[in-house]
Design an enzyme around this catalytic site. Structure first.
Site, short mmCIF file in Angstrom:
data_model
loop_
_atom_site.label_atom_id
_atom_site.label_comp_id
_atom_site.label_asym_id
_atom_site.label_seq_id
_atom_site.Cartn_x
_atom_site.Cartn_y
_atom_site.Cartn_z
N ARG A 127 26.86 52.72 38.79
CA ARG A 127 27.34 51.35 38.86
C ARG A 127 28.75 51.30 39.44
O ARG A 127 29.47 52.30 39.46
CB ARG A 127 27.32 50.73 37.47
N GLU B 39 19.32 40.10 33.28
CA GLU B 39 19.05 39.43 32.01
C GLU B 39 19.90 38.17 32.01
O GLU B 39 21.10 38.24 32.30
CB GLU B 39 19.44 40.30 30.81
N LYS C 56 29.77 42.60 30.75
CA LYS C 56 29.57 41.20 30.41
C LYS C 56 30.19 40.88 29.06
O LYS C 56 30.74 39.81 28.85
CB LYS C 56 28.07 40.89 30.36
#
Length: 560
Positions: A261, A36, A271
């Site tokens: 992850r 994204e 983020k």
RNA sequence: UGGGGCAUGGUGCAAUGGCAGCACAGCGGACUUUGAAUCCGUUGAUCCAGGUUCGAAUCCUGGUGCCCCGGCCA
């Protein structure tokens, strides 16, 4: 280096793919990396990138780059550019397959109409608050929306008017008609479309309804004929919905596969948290060399190969884990050790005057950039009466096992001469300000004809030829291995390491470093790996320390 | 009994019913014109309890622990 990487080595993902290839579900492999564009890529994304591109390549397949840009309120072109730059830097190529979820907005809209016609979706007038009420809880089922049984015609009409902008943000949604009592909350009539009167970086003001992730992602994968849609663990609960949508529409059906992850000690990887560090000024920006962002690591002096090797060596699984950052450092040093030219630089200079060396004499030593390589390129390094050595390489009253310079002691100046310290000059406060020494002309090149041993070998820089530079030394951004370990009411920023950046403003470099290119790796011998910062200029040199050398001496001292 | 997922040395990952292995870290040593690199050696693990089996990290049953899910974010 290694021929094998995590993609060619078998893991649970390749096991699944092998099975698909064997049972004929697919006859090839096509993956995608779907960021994204709402922030910069970090080392965690690198794992996903290496996995997606690496696995596809291992199977002779392709990988698409697709921006998941379904939320115009958070996304910016600045990010779509930086993301592409970072992936290219890592060394991956999506060729002509650059896509955007927003490329498919028209198709998504048509599919939505089909769902409505199949009675599989409806327009709901519940507000966000009401929707939450109706959803139920983790342990209790939800309730059907009062709008759940509208006719197909009414739904078609309402949905078109949503698209036409007749309704304000938040007033209506398009929802899938699944099961409000499902134990999986994602299946309780999830929202497919919401109204957002916002400008999109690609489609401008064409749309005021935007698809949700769950709806757009699977369909994007399907439209691109992705075979294996690799994502992180938190989407495992979404897979039934992913499958439901594709089954309802009866379209090409990729397999979603979830992996754990990457997490690293001494850093944060979200983020949102990284953005907070930038906004609140804990770092200079997304590309601050202390950041785990790819742009930060690039500026710090990481090589793409080091990052790829790291991803290979940590492997892939479904177990949540936190990799010790020391492993990253090991892989970095390993890569830099092979490619960095060896040069001399003094971080904290201490002047040494060689009393028996003629005042006006100068000589140049030809020193190989790679001392252990036969065909190494060489450069000239000037020598003269006054030199700088490392302040920490001298001790007036040395402890046992310290075999650097001390009063009356002889050491080797690397590739130059043996010198013996004859005098220590101090200021009024007792600080050592300079040293006097005598050299042995017979030891030119760093070897004496009589074969006598000297234990210490020091790096040095000729004072009159030295380049002054600013050196930026970095340490972990967070002092604690787990930045989130804070006292009650604390915040992860409380753990920001106050000494994560140390600036040395008057380091002395050998003259050859004048030509150093930005990001070009050097080993400052006996110190660490450095590279010129992007802000470095001929008259104002700035170098970043990528990583120090392993320092056994420092470790010994710490241990004592 | 909400649902989903995961448990192997300090850390990360292998072993796919057949000798628990690799990397990092640690420890000891050799070598050294980088106290680096390299080389040699070495400590250390299958969450627990039952069961199946000649044989279980792996299969079964029951526990325990940790992670994720109640955005009109992705």
């Amino acid at each position: 280096m290694s021929e094998e990487n995590s993609a060619t080595r078998s893991n649970f993902i390749t096991d699944i793919i092998d099975e698909h290839l064997e049972n004929g579900r697919f006859d090839h492999v096509h993956t995608r990396f779907p960021p994204e564009p709402n922030g910069y890529l970090h080392i965690g994304h690198a794992k996903s990138i290496c996995l997606n591109f690496g696995i596809a390549e291992a199977y002779g397949g392709k990988t698409n780059l697709r921006f998941d840009d379904t939320n115009p309120t958070k996304e910016e072109v600045e990010y779509v550019e930086s993301i592409q730059e970072d992936i290219r830097w890592l060394g991956f190529d999506w060729e002509d397959r650059l896509f955007f979820a927003s490329d498919y907005f028209d198709a998504f809209y048509e599919y939505a109409i089909q769902l409505i016609k199949q009675d599989a979706a409806y327009v709901c007038d519940l507000s966000a608050d009401e929707l939450r009420q109706y959803r139920g809880t983790l342990t209790e089922p939800g309730k059907n929306s009062p709008y759940r049984d509208r006719s197909v015609e009414e739904n078609l009409d309402l949905f078109e008017r949503m698209k036409n902008g007749e309704f304000p943000d938040g007033s209506k949604t398009l929802r899938a008609r699944i099961d409000m009592s499902s134990p999986n909350l994602n299946m309780r009539d999830p929202v497919l479309y919401r109204i957002l009167h916002a400008d999109h970086h690609n489609t401008g003001d064409k749309w005021c309804i935007y698809p949700m992730y769950d709806y757009a992602h699977g369909l994007s994968d399907s439209l691109e004929h992705i075979t294996h849609s690799i994502c992180t663990l938190e989407f495992e609960d979404h897979r039934p919905l992913y499958d439901w949508i594709l089954d309802q529409l009866d379209v090409f059906h990729p397999q979603q596969i979830e992996f754990a992850r990457l997490n690293l000690t001494h850093t944060v990887m979200s983020k949102r948290k990284l953005l907070q560090l930038v906004r609140e000024g804990f770092v200079s920006g997304w590309d601050d060399p202390r950041m785990p962002t790819l742009s930060g690591m690039r500026r710090r002096g990481y090589t793409p190969q080091a990052i790829r090797n790291f991803v290979d060596v940590v492997g892939v699984s479904k177990a949540n884990s936190i990799v010790d950052v020391e492993l990253l450092e090991h892989v970095l040093r390993d890569d830099l050790n092979e490619r960095a030219r060896r040069v001399m630089a003094v971080l904290e200079p201490l002047r040494v005057i060689i009393d028996n060396y003629p005042e006006e004499q100068e000589e140049a030593f030809e020193i190989p950039y790679f001392p252990y390589q036969d065909d190494s390129p060489i450069r000239q390094v000037p020598f003269s009466k006054e030199i700088f050595i490392e302040r920490t390489d001298f001790m007036e009253d040395p402890p046992k096992k310290f075999y650097r310079l001390a009063p009356g002691r002889e050491v080797r100046l690397m590739n130059a001469y043996y010198i013996t310290c004859t005098e220590v000059v101090k200021d009024d406060d007792g600080n050592v300000v300079e040293l006097h020494a005598e050299y042995d002309p017979e030891s030119r090149g760093g070897m004496s004809p009589d074969g006598r041993k000297v234990r210490g070998t020091l790096h040095w820089v000729s004072a009159r030829h030295a380049l002054s530079a600013e050196l930026r030394l970095y340490d972990y951004l967070f002092s604690k291995a787990d930045p989130y370990e804070v006292p009650e009411g604390g915040d992860f920023t409380d753990n920001v390491n106050p000494e994560s950046l140390q600036v040395l403003s008057d380091a002395k470099l050998e003259p050859s470093l004048k030509e150093a290119g930005v990001y070009e790796p050097f080993q400052f011998m006996r110190q660490g790996y450095f590279c010129a910062d992007a802000d470095s200029a001929p008259g104002a040199l700035i170098f970043n320390r990528t990583i120090s050398l392993v320092d056994t001496w420092a470790k010994m001292q710490r241990g004592n």
